[in-house]
Design an enzyme around this catalytic site. Structure first.
Site: not given
Length: 636
Positions: A216, A332, A362
């Site tokens: 991320s 995601d 994710h």
């Protein structure tokens, strides 16, 4: 003889000390192309741990001094006792010192499209932690026993790093560059935050070769560092990286929020990670959040501009020299799948590149074996042939009802069921995928047709926006005035979609501004989590930006949108999110057109009408085997 005489003088067993003195120095061990755990590197109590501040080349808080970033190092003791030099696995993050994310401080999405947004209240400040003996333990247990050092750094403006939070600004590229420069002897490190040359810390234990990874935001920073072309950054494994803050908070001119964070925008994320020294916060808030961000984000119109271009790593991808193993999930909906492919396609053929994709949400690292081979090849120079492996590794679909075993990393992850090993492919998209054009036929209030043959005189059909109904509810409704649905015949054989779908649509709006959302779904819709059992892909666009939406491809037009003339038809073409999915026999592929998307867009008052010209609207799908494969799939 001198060494032996010392052994004899000791109070310990001379035999034991002689054996220790005669044992060869510990060194990394490789098997099957991977770095192996070395017992001599395995004891955490023996590891060397240190913290320091590395001086950067920027001054983001405008105090007249170069910012310094806080760094920690964990390495085998042999880097001190035996002169061993090792490469580095490096992760940087703005999250290490805590976050602030109460949902009541998100933007209020109940507003008309194109109107000035209602004001947002800044969320509470993060408690500052002025003393730390380390930053994080992530990666340490995996890589130090295998003969690597692990380095962490706090992003500028967070934790004990100096400077301001810039959320995608140049300091997020240059801060990790400075750390890599320090590991190569080109930048200064200090044992104190205000240290002088008397407090210098060097990295003589480092080979200078660095690999970066993270998920991320922590996966964004390796890409940002790589765009600088810094010498020594040999390989990166970014997992679900955000490569453009515009593509994170907008889609094709439309205000669109990341999944799970409805109402988030770049200023909320600024507050979310602003954990640095409170003495600088007021100044940084005024300069960055309430100055630069307020002026540049344009939450009213959603258009791309210089502010967003500065936070778009695609504009800097030509600087990437490191070997890249990209990892992402096709479901995601926080950092949507286009974030990695837009960078990967730009660097394909220039640097070593592999894709790892899975079907979950994710986060989700590649298997350790893949990561180990990647870092072993490019940091230790072991010729394990990884560069000759298949270019794409894709985890195929699994039972969506399987139990979730662990949360996904990063914000917005919903976890994933146990997954099979990835399937290798020659590349992504699948080289055998060919574009197949589908045309619409009337009946969208229920389910019109979606086929490869053109049918004349299909006319126009209208939907009425109503954000009270989410996409799943509209997809499974047999009939609805709030969406238009067009479906293929039932599949007699599976259809493999690989690549990026594109829609061309001609429509008119009853108002000067409206949301446009498009979902590609499997029918009948299967209740349950959004994933491979029900959703194929989706996309969003602003009809006001139709003049810039002409060919599909990456959206980065700085031309502003213009208000629509109610009732006037405009053509537009844009991409949905990339995918690789096998649609099973017994399903239909459905194209669903709606206006507002309850989970992603603004929430205007219900009632806006969108009218679609069916004969001037089409969908292009990348199907493995092309038209012949689809024709066989629907043949009874």
């Amino acid at each position: 003889m001198k060494r032996v005489s010392l052994i004899i003088l000791s109070g310990l067993s001379s035999v034991a000390l002689l054996r220790a003195a005669q044992s060869p120095p510990a060194k990394p061990v490789f098997a099957d192309g991977q770095a192996q755990i070395v017992p001599a590197f395995q004891d955490p109590l023996a590891w060397v741990r240190q913290t320091l501040w590395v001086e950067t080349e920027f001054d983001s808080d405008a105090d007249g001094k170069r910012d310094r970033v806080f760094v920690d190092v964990t390495r085998p003791k042999q880097t001190d006792t035996e002169g061993l030099q090792v490469p580095v696995i490096y992760e940087s993050s703005p999250y290490y010192s805590g976050t602030s994310g109460p949902r009541e401080f998100l933007w209020n999405v109940k507003q008309e499209v194109g109107d000035p947004p209602p004001p947002r209240i800044d969320q509470p400040a993060i408690l500052f932690k002025p003393v730390k003996d380390k930053i994080a333990d992530s990666l340490v247990g995996t890589w130090v026993p295998r003969g690597f050092a692990v380095v962490h750094s706090e992003a500028p403006g967070s934790g004990l790093s100096q400077g301001c939070i810039t959320v995608g600004g140049a300091p997020e590229e240059l801060a990790p560059k400075a750390v890599i420069d320090w590991l190569n002897g080109r930048a200064k490190g200090f044992s104190k935050i205000d240290g002088t040359d008397a407090d210098l810390v060097t990295a003589k234990w480092s080979t200078g070769k660095v690999g970066m990874t993270g998920t991320s935001y922590n996966g964004t920073i390796p890409v940002a560092a790589a765009t600088t072309g810094v010498a020594g950054l040999e390989a990166i494994i970014p997992v679900a990286p955000n490569t453009s803050y515009y593509h994170y908070y907008r889609s094709n001119g439309l205000v669109r929020h990341p999944g799970g964070w409805l109402g988030e925008d770049i200023d909320f994320l600024y507050d979310y990670i602003n954990s640095g020294d409170p003495a600088r916060r007021d100044k940084c808030n005024a300069m960055i959040r309430d100055g630069l961000f307020a002026k540049g984000r344009d939450r009213q119109h959603g258009d791309y501009n210089d502010f967003w271009a500065d936070r778009d790593l695609l504009t800097k991808a030509s600087g990437i020299k490191a070997a890249v193993l990209m990892a992402h999930a096709f479901n995601d909906w926080n950092v949507v799948p286009e974030h990695d492919s837009r960078i990967a396609f730009a660097i394909k053929g220039r640097v070593p590149l592999q894709f790892y994709y899975h079907q979950g949400g994710h986060g989700g690292n590649p298997p350790l074996e893949m990561m180990n081979k990647w870092f072993t090849r490019y940091l230790y120079g072991v010729k394990n042939g990884v560069e000759n492996d298949p270019k794409a590794w894709i985890v195929r679909e699994v039972d969506p009802n399987a139990p979730v075993t662990a949360p996904a990393a990063g914000r917005g992850g919903r976890g994933a069921a146990p997954t099979p090993p990835p399937t290798p492919y020659a590349d992504y998209p699948n080289p055998d995928a060919k574009p197949v054009i589908f045309h619409l036929s009337a009946g969208g209030a229920n389910a019109g047709g979606l086929g490869t043959e053109v049918t004349a005189k299909q006319g126009r059909e209208t939907l009425t926006d109503n954000v009270a109904f989410d996409g799943a509810a509209l997809a499974k409704a047999g009939s609805s005035p709030n969406r238009l649905m067009y479906a293929t015949p039932e599949l007699a054989r599976p259809v493999h979609i690989s690549g990026t779908a594109t829609i061309t649509i001609r429509l008119a709006s009853s108002k000067p501004a409206a949301n446009l959302s498009v979902w590609l779904v499997q029918l009948p819709w299967t209740d349950g989590p959004i994933g491979t059992a029900n959703l194929i892909t989706r996309g969003w666009a602003d009809p006001q930006n139709w003049k810039s939406l002409t060919t599909g491809g990456d959206y980065h037009s700085k031309a502003p949108g213009t208000p629509l003339k109610p009732g006037e038809f405009v053509p537009m073409t844009f991409m949905l999110q990339p995918d690789d999915q096998i649609i099973p026999a017994g399903k239909q592929i459905g194209l669903m057109i709606m206006s507002s998307d309850r989970d992603f867009t603004l929430w205007p008052v219900a009632g806006t009408e969108l009218t679609v010209d069916l004969e001037k609207t089409s969908l292009t799908l990348p199907i493995v085997g092309g038209l012949p494969a689809f024709t066989q799939a629907v043949k009874k």
